[in-house]
Scaffold this motif. Sequence first.
Motif, short mmCIF file in Angstrom:
data_model
loop_
_atom_site.label_atom_id
_atom_site.label_comp_id
_atom_site.label_asym_id
_atom_site.label_seq_id
_atom_site.Cartn_x
_atom_site.Cartn_y
_atom_site.Cartn_z
N UNK A 64 49.18 -65.78 16.95
CA UNK A 64 49.86 -65.09 18.05
C UNK A 64 48.89 -65.08 19.38
N UNK A 65 47.63 -64.56 18.97
CA UNK A 65 46.57 -64.48 19.92
C UNK A 65 46.05 -65.82 20.64
N UNK A 66 46.17 -66.70 19.81
CA UNK A 66 45.60 -68.15 20.52
C UNK A 66 46.72 -68.82 20.91
N UNK A 67 48.12 -68.59 20.82
CA UNK A 67 49.17 -69.28 21.14
C UNK A 67 49.51 -70.44 20.49
N UNK A 68 49.54 -70.52 19.35
CA UNK A 68 49.76 -71.83 18.51
C UNK A 68 51.03 -72.17 18.98
N UNK A 69 51.05 -73.84 18.96
CA UNK A 69 52.10 -74.61 19.48
C UNK A 69 53.15 -74.43 18.16
N UNK A 70 54.21 -75.04 18.53
CA UNK A 70 55.38 -75.01 17.53
C UNK A 70 54.85 -75.72 16.42
N UNK A 112 40.74 -74.47 9.98
CA UNK A 112 39.56 -74.75 10.94
C UNK A 112 40.00 -75.55 11.91
N UNK A 113 40.58 -76.73 11.45
CA UNK A 113 41.24 -77.67 12.19
C UNK A 113 42.10 -77.20 13.56
N UNK A 114 42.84 -76.38 13.24
CA UNK A 114 43.67 -75.66 14.27
C UNK A 114 43.04 -74.78 14.96
N UNK A 115 42.45 -73.75 14.34
CA UNK A 115 42.10 -72.55 15.08
C UNK A 115 40.55 -72.65 15.78
N UNK A 116 39.52 -73.52 15.32
CA UNK A 116 38.66 -73.47 15.78
C UNK A 116 38.46 -74.15 17.48
N UNK A 117 39.01 -75.20 17.66
CA UNK A 117 39.22 -75.59 18.96
C UNK A 117 39.79 -74.70 20.05
N UNK A 118 40.84 -73.81 19.47
CA UNK A 118 41.39 -73.01 20.34
C UNK A 118 40.56 -71.77 20.68
N UNK A 119 39.73 -71.20 19.54
CA UNK A 119 38.85 -70.03 19.60
C UNK A 119 37.59 -70.61 20.53
N UNK A 120 37.27 -71.58 20.43
CA UNK A 120 36.24 -72.27 21.27
C UNK A 120 36.51 -72.34 22.46
N UNK A 121 37.80 -72.84 22.87
CA UNK A 121 38.00 -72.71 24.46
C UNK A 121 38.51 -71.25 24.90
N UNK A 122 38.53 -70.40 24.16
CA UNK A 122 38.68 -68.76 24.52
C UNK A 122 37.17 -68.54 24.92
N UNK A 123 36.11 -68.98 24.48
CA UNK A 123 34.91 -68.61 24.65
C UNK A 123 34.40 -69.39 25.95
#
Length: 118
Positions: free
Chosen positions: A40-46, A107-118
């Motif tokens: 929810x925090x990183x706004x996953x796509x559908x 990791x494949x889903x979340x790491x790019x999203x977390x990286x873009x938040x930083x």
Amino acid sequence: MKKLLKSFGYAFAGIWSGFRTQRNIKIHVAVALLVFILGAIVSLTRMEWMIVIIVICAVISLELINTAIEAAVDMHGTKRHPLAKLAKDTAAGAVLVMSIGAVLIGLLIFLPKLYSLL
């Protein structure tokens, strides 16, 4: 209809029993809740949500199957037998394989999203 409702009741009782009695299922559920919050925090796509939900359900389902296999093997006594060990170890191995896959997918889903938040 009554039989169908009863079968759902048995299934829910099995899920609840697994949750109450199995430490690993509690761990999987706790991690799943954290993943839902992070999603929810990183706004996953559908599509990402669908993948995450399938993977979480697969891990928890395998853990329930592992619990059922262990209970069935244990029902036949406490005497050690190589086939009992094989059944229990391979069922646990299936959970481990899916859990490792779940971590890699996460990791494949979340790491790019977390990286873009930083």
